[in-house]
Scaffold this active site. Structure first.
Site, PDB file in Angstrom:
ATOM      1  N   VAL A 142      16.007  44.663  18.707  1.00 23.76           N
ATOM      2  CA  VAL A 142      14.644  45.633  18.620  1.00 23.76           C
ATOM      3  C   VAL A 142      13.241  45.242  19.333  1.00 23.76           C
ATOM      4  O   VAL A 142      12.722  45.830  19.936  1.00 23.76           O
ATOM      5  CB  VAL A 142      14.243  45.691  16.959  1.00 23.76           C
ATOM      6  CG1 VAL A 142      12.929  46.440  16.627  1.00 23.76           C
ATOM      7  CG2 VAL A 142      15.264  46.408  16.237  1.00 23.76           C
ATOM      8  N   ALA A 168      12.583  38.631  19.963  1.00 27.04           N
ATOM      9  CA  ALA A 168      13.159  39.133  21.414  1.00 27.04           C
ATOM     10  C   ALA A 168      14.589  39.599  21.310  1.00 27.04           C
ATOM     11  O   ALA A 168      15.481  39.653  22.298  1.00 27.04           O
ATOM     12  CB  ALA A 168      13.052  38.062  22.469  1.00 27.04           C
ATOM     13  N   GLY A 169      14.961  39.849  19.959  1.00 30.74           N
ATOM     14  CA  GLY A 169      16.480  40.521  19.978  1.00 30.74           C
ATOM     15  C   GLY A 169      16.458  41.747  20.035  1.00 30.74           C
ATOM     16  O   GLY A 169      15.634  42.337  21.156  1.00 30.74           O
ATOM     17  N   HIS A 199      10.859  52.410   2.554  1.00 29.50           N
ATOM     18  CA  HIS A 199      11.803  52.427   3.421  1.00 29.50           C
ATOM     19  C   HIS A 199      13.249  52.116   2.883  1.00 29.50           C
ATOM     20  O   HIS A 199      13.710  50.856   2.744  1.00 29.50           O
ATOM     21  CB  HIS A 199      11.366  51.580   4.509  1.00 29.50           C
ATOM     22  CG  HIS A 199      12.282  51.527   5.944  1.00 29.50           C
ATOM     23  ND1 HIS A 199      12.924  52.762   6.318  1.00 29.50           N
ATOM     24  CD2 HIS A 199      12.856  50.635   6.518  1.00 29.50           C
ATOM     25  CE1 HIS A 199      13.605  52.558   7.350  1.00 29.50           C
ATOM     26  NE2 HIS A 199      13.602  51.429   7.377  1.00 29.50           N
TER      27      HIS A 199
END
Length: 330
Positions: free
Chosen positions: A29, A26-27, A193
């Site tokens: 992002v 729940a940060g 990535h």
């Protein structure tokens, strides 16, 4: 005054439930992903974080719920520290892990985040065995490989969010360079990535016009290089965190493709075996994404230069996974 009675519609609701999207972490992002998903009414949302965060997820969920009358969305949003609340999710987005700080590469997060992903994967396997899992945690290619290994899910239902973000950054920079709408730019990046991601000029166009006819090769390579370092550029500017608006929007687009069975052609980290001769690793490739997750991997005819760059990127991913496996076994 006679009150009107409301008919019992519970039985109909039981038959026609909304999609359930759980976001692990729940940060910045995770919370922003919940915001995008709620605003688009993709389904009901569960925002989960570790017990040590106490009531923080519930606070963010309540804040989002209070925005719903203003923005006009009806998604139900729950904040929790218990995986019981995520049970039977249709989509699980995993953002859990420590973020990058200035001077850190994505690979610097490897050991800590691999242990976190291992724990999260075990919980998802128990609580949502039929979910499509979208991994965002860095270093992405290794983390999604570990998620697939621990859950034991069909590889189509485990994928990584990176290509959508990298391509979005590329498109944004091209639009800024040319002074045109981002909507008119179609582009593709493949591979891992990070610094070895592979641009595909042959698959990049502006309103149908090949980008190579609009931007000189040297300048195009400079834009590609900025795209490769797009995350680090934001980390250096923020000083105390990493990017979250664009990564969260990319997650929401992938979740939408699943819950709406959109059949979107987008680049994601997917398990490639015989495809592109990768040999069983997660790397960024174009896919068809729908309710089944990665429903098809699209194999392109790469140029000799593109093939060499892609193979170099795959080698970097293999080295990263090997390093992760060694850390986890020590």
């Amino acid at each position: 005054m006679k009150l009107l009675s409301i008919p019992n519609i519970q039985s109909e609701q039981d038959k026609m439930r909304r999609a359930k999207i759980s976001i692990i972490g729940a940060g910045n992002v995770g919370a922003t992903c919940a915001h995008w998903c709620a605003a688009a009414e993709l389904g009901d949302i569960v925002l989960l974080d570790i017990p040590q965060t106490e009531d923080m997820p519930a606070g963010k969920a309540l804040d989002l719920m209070q925005a719903s009358p203003i923005m006009g969305f009806d998604s139900n949003i729950v904040g929790t520290t218990s995986y019981d609340d995520t049970a039977d999710s249709d989509v699980v987005v995993v953002t859990a892990g420590i973020p990058r700080k200035p001077g850190m590469s994505r690979d610097d997060l490897l050991g800590t985040n691999a242990k976190i992903i291992t724990s999260v994967a075990g919980q998802i396997k128990e609580s949502s065995p039929n979910a499509v899992v979208i991994v965002v945690s860095n270093p992405l290619d290794a983390m999604v490989q570990q998620m697939w290994k621990v859950t034991g899910f069909d590889s189509a239902r485990v994928c990584g969010q990176a290509g959508v973000l990298d391509t979005a950054r590329y498109r944004a920079f091209l639009a800024m360079e040319l002074g045109v709408s981002v909507e008119d730019i179609s582009a593709l990046l493949m591979g891992g990535h990070g610094d070895t991601m592979v641009p595909m000029p042959s698959c990049t166009s502006v309103g149908g016009i090949p980008v190579t006819q609009l931007i000189e090769e040297k300048r195009l390579e400079e834009i590609v290089d900025r795209t490769r370092k797009g995350g680090a550029e934001i980390v250096s500017l923020l000083k105390t965190g990493s990017a979250y608006y664009a990564p969260a929007a990319a997650c929401a687009q992938m979740a939408e493709a699943v819950v709406k069975d959109k059949k979107r052609v987008i680049p994601v980290a997917a398990l490639c075996d015989s495809e592109y001769s990768v040999g069983g690793y997660y790397v960024g490739v174009p896919v068809v994404m729908g309710s089944g997750g990665v429903e098809k991997i699209i194999e392109l005819q790469l140029t000799e230069k593109e093939t060499a760059a892609f193979q170099h990127s795959v080698s970097a991913v293999k080295d990263l996974v090997a390093a992760m496996d060694q850390l986890l076994s020590s």
